[in-house]
Design a protein around this motif. Structure first.
Motif, PDB file in Angstrom:
ATOM      1  N   THR A 217       0.877  -1.178   0.000  1.00  0.00           N
ATOM      2  CA  THR A 217       0.000   0.000   0.000  1.00  0.00           C
ATOM      3  C   THR A 217       0.909   1.220   0.000  1.00  0.00           C
ATOM      4  O   THR A 217       2.026   1.167   0.525  1.00  0.00           O
ATOM      5  N   PHE A 218       0.478   2.287  -0.605  1.00  0.00           N
ATOM      6  CA  PHE A 218       1.347   3.472  -0.755  1.00  0.00           C
ATOM      7  C   PHE A 218       0.428   4.646  -1.080  1.00  0.00           C
ATOM      8  O   PHE A 218      -0.156   4.695  -2.162  1.00  0.00           O
ATOM      9  N   THR A 219       0.285   5.552  -0.137  1.00  0.00           N
ATOM     10  CA  THR A 219      -0.636   6.677  -0.327  1.00  0.00           C
ATOM     11  C   THR A 219       0.164   7.958  -0.492  1.00  0.00           C
ATOM     12  O   THR A 219       1.075   8.220   0.286  1.00  0.00           O
ATOM     13  N   VAL A 220      -0.175   8.717  -1.512  1.00  0.00           N
ATOM     14  CA  VAL A 220       0.451  10.039  -1.655  1.00  0.00           C
ATOM     15  C   VAL A 220      -0.628  11.103  -1.468  1.00  0.00           C
ATOM     16  O   VAL A 220      -1.785  10.917  -1.867  1.00  0.00           O
ATOM     17  N   ASN A 221      -0.241  12.196  -0.828  1.00  0.00           N
ATOM     18  CA  ASN A 221      -1.192  13.276  -0.561  1.00  0.00           C
ATOM     19  C   ASN A 221      -0.902  14.443  -1.482  1.00  0.00           C
ATOM     20  O   ASN A 221       0.251  14.847  -1.649  1.00  0.00           O
ATOM     21  N   ARG A 222      -1.956  14.974  -2.063  1.00  0.00           N
ATOM     22  CA  ARG A 222      -1.786  16.104  -2.985  1.00  0.00           C
ATOM     23  C   ARG A 222      -2.006  17.425  -2.238  1.00  0.00           C
ATOM     24  O   ARG A 222      -2.620  17.446  -1.169  1.00  0.00           O
ATOM     25  N   ASP A 223      -1.533  18.502  -2.850  1.00  0.00           N
ATOM     26  CA  ASP A 223      -1.631  19.813  -2.211  1.00  0.00           C
ATOM     27  C   ASP A 223      -3.082  20.225  -1.945  1.00  0.00           C
ATOM     28  O   ASP A 223      -3.363  20.976  -1.007  1.00  0.00           O
TER      29      ASP A 223
ATOM     30  N   VAL B  39     -10.981   7.109   4.960  1.00  0.00           N
ATOM     31  CA  VAL B  39     -10.815   8.533   4.683  1.00  0.00           C
ATOM     32  C   VAL B  39      -9.331   8.863   4.900  1.00  0.00           C
ATOM     33  O   VAL B  39      -8.778   8.576   5.955  1.00  0.00           O
ATOM     34  N   GLY B  40      -8.712   9.418   3.861  1.00  0.00           N
ATOM     35  CA  GLY B  40      -7.266   9.681   3.941  1.00  0.00           C
ATOM     36  C   GLY B  40      -6.451   8.594   3.262  1.00  0.00           C
ATOM     37  O   GLY B  40      -5.228   8.687   3.178  1.00  0.00           O
ATOM     38  N   GLY B  41      -7.153   7.551   2.800  1.00  0.00           N
ATOM     39  CA  GLY B  41      -6.451   6.459   2.127  1.00  0.00           C
ATOM     40  C   GLY B  41      -5.758   5.541   3.128  1.00  0.00           C
ATOM     41  O   GLY B  41      -5.802   5.770   4.347  1.00  0.00           O
ATOM     42  N   MET B  42      -5.144   4.489   2.626  1.00  0.00           N
ATOM     43  CA  MET B  42      -4.471   3.520   3.499  1.00  0.00           C
ATOM     44  C   MET B  42      -3.363   4.187   4.312  1.00  0.00           C
ATOM     45  O   MET B  42      -3.048   3.763   5.421  1.00  0.00           O
ATOM     46  N   GLY B  43      -2.793   5.246   3.754  1.00  0.00           N
ATOM     47  CA  GLY B  43      -1.723   5.961   4.453  1.00  0.00           C
ATOM     48  C   GLY B  43      -2.184   6.561   5.773  1.00  0.00           C
ATOM     49  O   GLY B  43      -1.385   6.694   6.716  1.00  0.00           O
ATOM     50  N   ALA B  44      -3.458   6.907   5.848  1.00  0.00           N
ATOM     51  CA  ALA B  44      -3.961   7.471   7.104  1.00  0.00           C
ATOM     52  C   ALA B  44      -3.816   6.445   8.227  1.00  0.00           C
ATOM     53  O   ALA B  44      -3.497   6.796   9.373  1.00  0.00           O
TER      54      ALA B  44
END
Lengths: 454, 454
Positions: free
Chosen positions: A42-48, A210-215
């Motif tokens: 899993t790998f979540t990236v957050n956008r601006d 909410v926030g994706g797996m990265g959360a």
């Protein structure tokens, strides 16, 4: 001589959960991760703009209690996958636009055939005990047959055949001829049956955090603090009467026991001293992963929704095998994800970045119109060449392997214990399976250590 | 920056031959071997009485021109495998003593069934081009079927089924359910057909070098001199525009090109920088080896010969699956070899050394009498746990792999070239195939280097 209670290898969901449960129980633990990031597959990236993109594993579904519990523990809510509107399917030269699971506009023969096959798969799955699929009454018979060969005998309609061949082999990102029928049945049975594994709503792609797996994994990592050591690919694990010595790129960790959570083909790259028992070392040669691209395309708005489309499409043989709506809970901006697997993904690997982008966007535009040609953002992840995953999404067993070597999936080898979604009896291949395996392994090392010292 | 023309990895017959041909052509070359001995999957030990024991690969047969040429070059004669007297077979609860290939005392039904299956296999093999088995007219059909499943449909007699299941899966030291039918047919086709692969006289076990395989590889190594570097397991190979950097346990070798000759599952343990192309790295996850014991028993005389027995026996399910006379050319002392493969070999791994010896000798004595219980010498080799072979004897491809990844078997990856018997179009799996592959790779690196610099 032993500095720590436990050493965990790999900071995907299995390793993070194992380390978390051990730390919470008061044990000293180190988690060595090869990459410069946590999350594994899993790998979540957050956008601006505050949105997030799950470049890898993304979904949860009903019955996945352990990932649910982890989310609850850290206060992370979920939201439903968008499923309103019509899906599309491009199969055997025909286009179908439909609502529900199967395009009812297929020939009645194809629909009936699919129905019969689904019933048959469901019935077969019921005879498989997820804790020990190799003991199913027909385990040996089913493990000597490939998924491709079984379809030959059971799908009389060409579209039904193409649909089932692509859906299942796509899931395992490898050719249908590589997959053991028993393996496919077991993986389905471990999640409650084929309708869960192949479905979206109320099934494998029902909701997202909410926030994706990265959360989730960021929250777990925050609690773990300096337990997590990044950029430390483990090269060797030696065990002796007192403990294990785990050597990574530039660290040496002494602990009582190790939990190895990395994918099985990757676990084979670690040098074990002494060698692992034969069944486990042979398993390491026999559980390959496959090829898969996950590509997120960001648009101002989810324009497909306005056109009455769900964003879901399925087109075996295309540069974009699958598409699915991947908006955040706010529904804006529009995010559409393309997933391309197996042979098509290997073909995509041969293209230049620019040509691949062109091919994928053209395939998506054929379905959703020219707006799809100009995404604001195009975020491609090729799991096929991830050195520390060994491919994507899940490892499979070829014929003969589950019956010959299946019991080695979870059996500890002295002071080395195994986790990772492929070691989970339930929800094999899902993030929930990884969480389960981490919790099981954490309990297991403590229990074995108590036995060893009592 | 580049110190050498070529670096060869692995000193089995493939690597030794590649290095020999390169040195003979005037190129500078280093050969890195992980073990403290040469020979790879061949390993000859010499006894004080002047006899030799081949603990690994031992035989040659007609049509194996390249090993023949190597033996002629170094003046090493061969002698015929002893085949006089009767063979024995213990199958489906019955004992057969017979002369020739098949016990004609089996039921006429079984004999007829075996005959038909052999003819059918021979016919199928003829349609397979050894250079590219994945292009055979029925390649895809045959590669989605396991050897076990094909036998289900083609062997109507139980003894015929047991015989063919054990003979072929024994050869690949893995369960019949693990083997692709296309792979089995290709391996047979690459040696001229099933009668060569499964036969002894005028076939795969027709003759042996005087002095054993070690006589050949010692002569080659003597000519190579300090080219051969022992105890240097290669950990990584990096390539750049000028050459390759090969790192072993404590050496760094810079060369123009590398030839990797180690078994494919072992090649996967090397860290490649940059990563190998997808098809090759996926092949590394998909070609397992199997389990096999080879056990030599030395007696004063070959007492079985006096009893009218050849020493050959075949008993699937036993602690000694196969036995064969392994005397030197003088016929004295008596040397009998037991070979146990696949599941039975994995079971033997679980016994203590003493219990395993007891089980093997008891099985042999049941066939050859109580004299077999007291060998002068008992030399066991368990290839299953050879770290640098990854198992024995040959790597196989599960279903789907040859058609999906077969072309990657020999295709160079930049400055890394591939040898080893599994990369040979002809005589795949035989020592002759290893020699062929070494000669092909030696020619290939020179040719590619000439192209690159012209």
């Amino acid at each position: 001589m032993v500095d720590l209670d436990y050493c965990v290898v790999g900071a995907g969901f299995a390793g993070l959960t194992a380390a978390l449960r051990l730390k919470q129980a008061g044990h000293s633990v180190t988690l060595l991760e090869a990459r410069d990031r946590i999350g594994g597959r899993t790998f979540t990236v957050n956008r601006d703009d505050g949105t997030w993109i799950d470049r890898g594993g993304a979904w949860i579904g009903p019955g996945q209690d352990r990932i649910d519990a982890l989310m609850e523990e850290f206060g992370i809510p979920s939201y439903k996958q968008y499923v309103d509107g019509d899906a599309m399917m491009f199969i055997d030269g025909k286009t179908y636009r439909y609502h529900g699971t199967i395009p009812m506009s297929m020939s009645p023969f194809a629909v009936a055939n699919l129905g019969v096959v689904f019933l048959e798969l469901t019935r077969m799955c019921k005879s498989i005990p997820p804790e020990a699929p190799w003991t199913a009454p027909k385990a040996h018979k089913w493990d000597q047959v490939t998924w491709a060969k079984w379809l030959d005998g059971n799908t009389l309609s060409t579209p039904a055949r193409q649909l089932l061949e692509s859906a299942v082999s796509g899931l395992y990102t490898s050719a249908a001829s590589e997959l053991s029928l028993l393996f496919c049945l077991y993986q389905m049975a471990a999640a409650g049956g084929p309708s869960f594994v192949l479905g979206v709503k109320d099934a494998a792609e029902d909701a997202r955090p909410v926030g994706g797996m990265g959360a989730i994994h960021r929250a777990v990592a925050a609690e773990l603090g300096d337990v997590v050591q990044l950029s430390q690919p483990v090269r060797s694990i030696a065990q002796d009467a007192e403990g294990v010595t785990v050597r990574s790129e530039d660290r040496v960790v002494r602990a009582r026991r190790a939990i190895v959570t990395v994918p099985i083909a990757i676990a084979s790259h670690i040098l074990y001293e002494p060698m692992l028992p034969v069944d486990r070392s042979f398993l390491h040669q026999r559980m390959p992963s496959g090829a898969v691209f996950k590509i997120a395309m960001v648009f101002d708005e989810p324009f497909w929704r306005a056109d009455g489309l769900s964003g879901q499409s399925f087109a075996p043989g295309s540069a974009a095998n699958l598409t699915i709506d991947s908006c955040t809970d706010t529904g804006s901006p529009g995010i559409l994800t393309a997933i391309t697997e197996g042979l098509e993904a290997r073909e995509l690997c041969k293209l230049s970045d620019a040509d691949r982008r062109k091919a994928v966007l053209a395939a998506v535009a054929e379905r959703f119109g020219d707006k799809a040609l100009s995404p604001l953002d195009y975020i491609e992840h090729n799991w096929t060449v991830e050195r520390y995953s060994g491919g994507g999404m899940i490892a499979h067993t070829p014929p003969g392997v589950l019956t010959e070597y299946g019991p080695a999936l979870r059996r500890p080898c002295g002071r080395i214990h195994w986790a990772g979604t492929e070691s989970s009896a339930l929800m094999y291949g899902f993030i929930d399976g990884a969480v389960r395996s981490g919790e099981r392994a954490a309990a297991e090392v403590v229990e074995h250590e108590a036995m060893a010292t009592s």
